[in-house]
Design an enzyme around this catalytic site. Structure first.
Site, short mmCIF file in Angstrom:
data_model
loop_
_atom_site.label_atom_id
_atom_site.label_comp_id
_atom_site.label_asym_id
_atom_site.label_seq_id
_atom_site.Cartn_x
_atom_site.Cartn_y
_atom_site.Cartn_z
N GLY A 189 40.40 48.92 39.82
CA GLY A 189 39.16 48.75 40.58
C GLY A 189 38.49 47.43 40.23
N SER A 190 37.17 47.46 40.18
CA SER A 190 36.41 46.22 39.99
C SER A 190 36.50 45.65 38.58
CB SER A 190 34.94 46.45 40.36
OG SER A 190 34.82 46.73 41.74
N THR A 191 37.08 46.40 37.62
CA THR A 191 37.29 45.82 36.29
C THR A 191 38.32 44.69 36.35
OG1 THR A 191 39.02 47.41 35.70
CG2 THR A 191 36.76 48.02 35.18
N PHE A 192 39.01 44.58 37.47
CA PHE A 192 40.04 43.56 37.71
C PHE A 192 39.43 42.24 38.18
CE2 PHE A 192 43.96 42.14 40.11
CZ PHE A 192 44.87 42.25 39.06
N LYS A 193 38.14 42.23 38.52
CA LYS A 193 37.55 41.08 39.21
C LYS A 193 37.41 39.85 38.32
CE LYS A 193 35.17 43.79 42.77
NZ LYS A 193 33.90 44.36 43.26
#
Length: 637
Positions: free
Chosen positions: A321-325
């Site tokens: 999810g957004s922890t990849f951003k």
């Protein structure tokens, strides 16, 4: 005259025959005497040895298994007394009657009775057969009290493996179990009845080190093999202790903080790579496998929807999810696809081809740059960032930050996750990469998956300045207490090649995530300034949301069946002023990362900093048991 001549001839024939017979007898007796001399004199040593071996039986003795200790010497796996009840068939007239009488004192069910009878039939009548083991002291004492009325019953005290923390360390320490046929090797220990070997976790990886070396006992036996007395004993060499990097207090806190949720939490020293907590919830009781797991217990573990047998910290593969951003942003900066101040306007969605890609915030975020895009976790900003960068550049950055590869941690069953590329899709699925898939990858969805341990490694490499720290769970220096080597990551690990000014943009965005008023995790921030954390929220979908569901919002995430809810994630490091610890938390189907995962990570990171296991000296003078009592540590262990 003729008669005398005939008599003389007969006498000569008799004498000749007598002489021949005597010579033959003498030769026979000579050969017999020679053979006796050869056997009794020449071969004396050989047959003396054979006779001695027929009288003396050499038996292997199981050594004490080494302990598994936390970084401060607390016993996570040890040995305890095993109270056993056995029966000798030749010493009782009626085995059934004895077992019936025994069942009035302790539990002896039909399955146990059938097993005992089978073993009695296979073995000699004087060989003891185990009826029950791992009895409580009260049950053992009860049988001992009534032993005069139980013919053929013998009592025995041995040792067995013990896991005092039960579920807390089940996935880290693992468990031991009986040796399977395909596990038999050259070590004669493996053939001993009742011998246990490591089946999972540290118990399996370090099994040979933990098991030690066999002892032996010389027993005098009769012609039937019955033991008469013990002549000599050598107890062998106890297995070596294994010291983990884990802090038992922090691990226990992490498990308690996960509570009833299904999920995982990892805490890691960003400089040394020490794993200080590796929690996977729910766990299981490893003592079940040691004493013999029952059918109902096995079915319970295998049918539980929360999958207690899976170590979610290293085996769970989730869309990040957004922890990849942060990773996507760094890839874009390095490729020159974006600058820190490049602006993208978010109106709540992005049209690409015939598809519409939505932002989590329906009304949109307005104009975003990279730091504000991370702060408010704007999906549209990272759709555009990933579109400009491309999947291969993103994949390259992901590998450098520890995703898509095995970490090499000394635990069984680690999974590598998946970082897709154009070549991967063509080779595996036989399809070309679609441009729209770049957008999905940009927010950590689609094909990309990672384990919580990998997310902790990623966060550690960001927080330590871009150095390739590797996680470890066993203290190779075998030292108890804090790490004596306090060098920073820059003096321990090679650089992964990030420019400091680019890395600072990602770190600034993570700091703003936990800062009011706009940070997505501002409500879960640590209030004490000296313990302040930086982090990134994430929510990953487990199913595709239809246009109708999105437009009508028929059900909120928390109103859906548990299996259809989003996973909640949060990664963080602390303290912001001088980073030392990284943390990754996933709550399976927890919904919002800011509401479900961030508060858990906050509490775990706050407790980590208060305990400060990387620098905290050992409070006790030596290794301790789970109850806190000092324990004796063998030399060299």
């Amino acid at each position: 005259m003729a008669m005398n001549r005939r008599d003389n001839d007969l006498q000569r024939v008799f004498t000749r025959r007598a002489l021949l017979l005597g010579t033959a007898q003498l030769g026979l007796f000579g050969a017999l005497i020679g053979r006796l001399y050869y056997l009794q004199v020449m071969e004396s040593d050989k047959y003396t040895l054979l006779a001695e071996e027929n009288r003396i039986n050499m038996r292997l003795l199981s050594p004490r298994r080494g302990r598994v200790l936390d970084r401060f010497g607390v016993e996570l796996a040890s040995n305890r007394r095993n109270y056993r009840v056995m029966i000798v068939a030749e010493q009782t007239r009626n085995v059934d009657a004895t077992l019936e009488a025994l069942s009035n004192l302790i539990q002896v069910d039909d399955t146990q009775r059938a097993r005992v009878k089978r073993e009695i039939e296979r073995r000699r009548k004087f060989v003891p057969v185990v009826v029950a083991e791992n009895l409580s002291w009260d049950d053992f004492a009860k049988v001992n009290l009534h032993s005069p009325d139980l013919p053929g019953v013998q009592l025995d005290v041995g040792e067995t493996r013990d896991y005092p923390y039960t579920t807390t360390f089940s996935h880290v320490v693992g468990y031991v179990g009986a040796v399977a046929e395909n596990e038999l090797g050259e070590d004669p220990l493996l053939e001993l009845p009742g011998f246990r070997i490591g089946k999972s976790g540290v118990e399996k990886v370090y099994d040979e080190q933990l098991r030690g070396r066999a002892g032996h006992s010389q027993m005098e036996v009769n012609a039937y093999g019955r033991a008469i007395r013990e002549l000599a004993r050598h107890n062998g060499q106890q297995g070596d202790d294994v010291v983990l990097t884990i802090d038992a207090d922090l691990q226990r806190f992490a498990m308690e903080r996960l509570g009833e949720e299904s999920g995982a939490a990892v805490v890691m020293d960003i400089h040394t790579g020490d794993i200080l907590a590796l929690a996977s919830n729910p766990g299981y009781d490893p003592n079940w496998f040691n004493v013999g797991i029952t059918g109902p217990q096995w079915r319970q573990l295998n049918t539980d929807k929360y999958k207690p047998l899976t170590n979610k910290a290293i085996q769970g593969q989730y869309p990040p999810g957004s922890t990849f951003k942060m990773l996507v942003g760094l890839a874009a900066l390095e490729a020159g696809a974006m600058t820190p101040e490049t602006r993208v306007f978010c109106q709540g969605h992005m049209d690409f081809g015939n598809n519409t890609f939505h932002c989590w915030k329906k009304g949109g975020h307005g104009s975003m740059n990279m730091a504000s895009g991370l702060e408010e976790s704007c999906d549209v900003y990272f759709y555009e960032t990933a579109r400009r960068t491309g999947v291969d550049k993103i994949a390259e950055m992901a590998k450098r930050l520890g995703l898509g590869n095995l970490s090499g941690i000394d635990l069984t069953g680690e999974r590598r996750g998946l970082i897709p590329t154009r070549a991967w899709k063509q080779a595996v699925l036989g399809q070309p990469w679609a441009q729209g898939e770049n957008l999905v990858i940009g927010i950590g969805q689609g094909y990309v998956t990672a384990t919580p341990l990998q997310l902790a490694v990623m966060t550690a490499r960001l927080a330590n300045g871009g150095y390739a720290v590797q996680p470890r769970i066993v203290r190779t220096d075998d030292a108890l207490g804090p790490a004596t080597d306090q060098r920073p990551a820059s003096q321990r690990w090679p650089s992964i090649g990030l420019k400091r000014e680019q890395l600072d943009i990602a770190l600034e965005g993570m700091i703003r995530v936990t800062s009011p008023p706009r940070g997505t995790a501002a409500g879960a921030r640590i209030m004490q300034a000296q313990y302040a954390m930086a982090g990134k929220t994430g929510s990953s979908q487990v199913r595709r949301i239809s246009r109708l569901e999105r437009e009508t919002r028929v059900r909120k995430n928390e109103e859906k069946p548990w299996e259809e809810r989003d996973h909640a994630l949060f990664v963080a490091f602390a303290p912001v002023s001088a980073p030392r610890y990284a943390c990754a938390v996933i709550i399976e189907h927890g919904g919002s990362g800011s509401k479900a995962a961030a508060p858990v990570a906050r509490d775990i990171l706050l407790e980590t900093q208060k305990l400060d296991p990387s620098r905290r000296p050992r409070s006790a003078p030596g290794p301790t048991t789970a109850s806190g009592q000092p324990a004796t540590r063998k030399e060299g262990g």
